[in-house]
Design a protein around this motif. Structure first.
Motif, PDB file in Angstrom:
ATOM      1  N   UNK A 131      -1.555  -6.781  21.914  1.00  0.00           N
ATOM      2  CA  UNK A 131      -0.775  -7.706  21.206  1.00  0.00           C
ATOM      3  C   UNK A 131      -1.636  -8.046  20.029  1.00  0.00           C
ATOM      4  N   UNK A 132      -2.982  -8.421  20.133  1.00  0.00           N
ATOM      5  CA  UNK A 132      -3.705  -8.902  18.960  1.00  0.00           C
ATOM      6  C   UNK A 132      -3.993  -7.573  17.897  1.00  0.00           C
ATOM      7  N   UNK A 133      -4.014  -6.458  18.646  1.00  0.00           N
ATOM      8  CA  UNK A 133      -4.149  -5.156  17.643  1.00  0.00           C
ATOM      9  C   UNK A 133      -3.060  -4.913  16.692  1.00  0.00           C
ATOM     10  N   UNK A 134      -1.940  -5.044  17.498  1.00  0.00           N
ATOM     11  CA  UNK A 134      -0.584  -4.602  16.829  1.00  0.00           C
ATOM     12  C   UNK A 134      -0.392  -5.855  15.610  1.00  0.00           C
ATOM     13  N   UNK A 135      -0.660  -6.883  16.055  1.00  0.00           N
ATOM     14  CA  UNK A 135      -0.544  -7.917  14.626  1.00  0.00           C
ATOM     15  C   UNK A 135      -1.448  -7.705  13.567  1.00  0.00           C
ATOM     16  N   UNK A 136      -2.789  -7.302  14.153  1.00  0.00           N
ATOM     17  CA  UNK A 136      -3.739  -6.958  12.884  1.00  0.00           C
ATOM     18  C   UNK A 136      -3.257  -5.860  11.948  1.00  0.00           C
ATOM     19  N   UNK A 137      -2.755  -4.835  12.770  1.00  0.00           N
ATOM     20  CA  UNK A 137      -2.049  -3.601  12.100  1.00  0.00           C
ATOM     21  C   UNK A 137      -0.612  -4.027  10.897  1.00  0.00           C
ATOM     22  N   UNK A 138       0.054  -4.882  11.726  1.00  0.00           N
ATOM     23  CA  UNK A 138       1.244  -5.350  11.012  1.00  0.00           C
ATOM     24  C   UNK A 138       0.735  -5.963   9.633  1.00  0.00           C
ATOM     25  N   UNK A 139      -0.340  -6.902   9.961  1.00  0.00           N
ATOM     26  CA  UNK A 139      -0.836  -7.649   8.745  1.00  0.00           C
ATOM     27  C   UNK A 139      -1.383  -6.640   7.616  1.00  0.00           C
ATOM     28  N   UNK A 140      -1.910  -5.768   8.139  1.00  0.00           N
ATOM     29  CA  UNK A 140      -2.440  -4.833   7.158  1.00  0.00           C
ATOM     30  C   UNK A 140      -1.503  -3.895   6.548  1.00  0.00           C
ATOM     31  N   UNK A 141      -0.459  -3.553   7.268  1.00  0.00           N
ATOM     32  CA  UNK A 141       0.596  -2.793   6.782  1.00  0.00           C
ATOM     33  C   UNK A 141       1.502  -3.523   5.686  1.00  0.00           C
ATOM     34  N   UNK A 142       1.472  -5.052   6.002  1.00  0.00           N
ATOM     35  CA  UNK A 142       2.510  -5.788   5.123  1.00  0.00           C
ATOM     36  C   UNK A 142       1.742  -6.030   3.755  1.00  0.00           C
ATOM     37  N   UNK A 143       0.426  -5.967   3.768  1.00  0.00           N
ATOM     38  CA  UNK A 143      -0.408  -6.154   2.685  1.00  0.00           C
ATOM     39  C   UNK A 143      -1.008  -4.837   2.046  1.00  0.00           C
ATOM     40  N   UNK A 144      -0.236  -3.620   2.470  1.00  0.00           N
ATOM     41  CA  UNK A 144      -0.798  -2.323   2.103  1.00  0.00           C
ATOM     42  C   UNK A 144      -0.453  -2.076   0.478  1.00  0.00           C
ATOM     43  N   UNK A 145      -1.390  -1.298   0.205  1.00  0.00           N
ATOM     44  CA  UNK A 145      -1.198  -0.980  -1.371  1.00  0.00           C
ATOM     45  C   UNK A 145       0.006  -0.528  -1.891  1.00  0.00           C
ATOM     46  N   UNK A 146       0.249  -0.637  -2.965  1.00  0.00           N
ATOM     47  CA  UNK A 146       1.826  -0.216  -3.780  1.00  0.00           C
ATOM     48  C   UNK A 146       1.492   1.383  -4.452  1.00  0.00           C
ATOM     49  N   UNK A 147       2.459   1.970  -4.800  1.00  0.00           N
ATOM     50  CA  UNK A 147       2.358   3.186  -5.513  1.00  0.00           C
ATOM     51  C   UNK A 147       2.112   3.021  -6.841  1.00  0.00           C
ATOM     52  N   UNK A 148       1.501   3.741  -7.507  1.00  0.00           N
ATOM     53  CA  UNK A 148       1.131   3.714  -9.036  1.00  0.00           C
ATOM     54  C   UNK A 148       2.376   3.631  -9.995  1.00  0.00           C
ATOM     55  N   UNK A 149       2.115   3.298 -11.373  1.00  0.00           N
ATOM     56  CA  UNK A 149       2.920   3.115 -12.166  1.00  0.00           C
ATOM     57  C   UNK A 149       4.295   3.996 -12.288  1.00  0.00           C
ATOM     58  N   UNK A 150       3.894   5.477 -11.867  1.00  0.00           N
ATOM     59  CA  UNK A 150       5.032   6.437 -11.878  1.00  0.00           C
ATOM     60  C   UNK A 150       5.483   6.420 -10.493  1.00  0.00           C
ATOM     61  N   UNK A 151       5.119   5.843  -9.441  1.00  0.00           N
ATOM     62  CA  UNK A 151       5.522   6.307  -7.980  1.00  0.00           C
ATOM     63  C   UNK A 151       4.800   7.439  -7.580  1.00  0.00           C
ATOM     64  N   UNK A 152       3.642   7.755  -8.077  1.00  0.00           N
ATOM     65  CA  UNK A 152       3.019   9.110  -7.739  1.00  0.00           C
ATOM     66  C   UNK A 152       1.675   8.886  -7.234  1.00  0.00           C
ATOM     67  N   UNK A 153       0.668   8.046  -7.770  1.00  0.00           N
ATOM     68  CA  UNK A 153      -0.595   7.847  -7.364  1.00  0.00           C
ATOM     69  C   UNK A 153      -0.804   6.725  -6.308  1.00  0.00           C
ATOM     70  N   UNK A 154      -1.079   7.185  -5.058  1.00  0.00           N
ATOM     71  CA  UNK A 154      -1.038   6.030  -4.281  1.00  0.00           C
ATOM     72  C   UNK A 154      -2.317   5.041  -4.465  1.00  0.00           C
ATOM     73  N   UNK A 155      -2.106   3.924  -4.005  1.00  0.00           N
ATOM     74  CA  UNK A 155      -3.132   2.695  -4.278  1.00  0.00           C
ATOM     75  C   UNK A 155      -3.365   2.173  -2.897  1.00  0.00           C
ATOM     76  N   UNK A 156      -4.910   2.122  -2.638  1.00  0.00           N
ATOM     77  CA  UNK A 156      -5.250   1.443  -1.226  1.00  0.00           C
ATOM     78  C   UNK A 156      -5.539   2.555  -0.343  1.00  0.00           C
ATOM     79  N   UNK A 157      -5.743   2.097   0.887  1.00  0.00           N
ATOM     80  CA  UNK A 157      -6.392   3.042   1.901  1.00  0.00           C
ATOM     81  C   UNK A 157      -5.380   3.347   3.105  1.00  0.00           C
TER      82      UNK A 157
END
Length: 203
Positions: free
Chosen positions: A80-106
């Motif tokens: 439960x703790x780990x899944x919530x941590x993963x969910x928070x990490x996912x929700x704050x995940x990086x966005x795509x670049x300006x052209x939707x091509x270059x990934x940002x974040x890890x």
């Protein structure tokens, strides 16, 4: 292993692998955010983490849950703790670049993906069903030597479909705030997908 048993195992592996679940929601989100290639460590971590669990259960680790029932509760709490941590990490995940091509974040790492499986009550349940149905208790090592490669052969391409599907959504999600909303939705689905097993049992 008889041919009909191999086909039955392959069918079971496909259904269990391709059906919605925490790992597959992570793969869908990772494919959308980072593409398929950068999601490969996640694919391998989910698959190999689960297969490692199957080997442990097949060699007798499942008896620990019978002897020490508290272990199951500890796994559920940790999950439960780990899944919530993963969910928070996912929700704050990086966005795509300006052209939707270059990934940002890890993207998620191999170790994070494998760890999810080892504290995932749903994965433990499937591992118990799998070993109880297809592992000969008199020859567990020999049974696992056949079972694990067959399951891996079906599992890897099946779960990869989720990451590939996510990648297919990249162009659509690259517009406006769509990716942000998508990540929030995937984070919510990740948590909700674990509610039934977190409230249930690991055996």
């Amino acid at each position: 292993m008889p041919l009909d048993t191999i086909f039955a195992l392959a069918g079971f592996a496909f259904v269990m692998s391709v059906s919605p679940g925490p790992g597959n929601f992570l793969l869908l989100a990772s494919g959308a955010n980072f593409g398929f290639i950068r999601s490969l460590p996640l694919v391998l971590g989910i698959s190999l983490g689960f297969l490692y669990m199957v080997v442990l259960v097949g060699l007798g680790l499942g008896q620990v849950f019978d002897i020490f029932p508290l272990t199951g509760h500890i796994i559920r709490l940790t999950c439960g703790i780990y899944v919530v941590w993963l969910a928070v990490k996912m929700a704050r995940s990086g966005s795509l670049g300006p052209q939707g091509e270059q990934p940002i974040g890890k993207p998620f790492s191999f170790a994070q993906a494998a760890a999810l499986q080892l504290v995932n009550p749903k994965a433990w349940t499937v591992a118990f069903i799998l070993t109880a149905s297809y592992v000969d208790p008199n020859r567990p090592a020999a049974s696992l030597a056949t079972l694990v490669p067959i399951f891996a052969f079906v599992n890897l391409p099946s779960i990869s479909l989720w990451a590939i599907s996510g990648k297919a959504l990249r162009r659509f999600l690259g517009q406006g705030q769509r990716l942000f909303v998508f990540n929030i939705l995937m984070a919510a689905l990740l948590v909700l997908s674990m509610v039934p097993v977190l409230l249930g049992s690991t055996s």
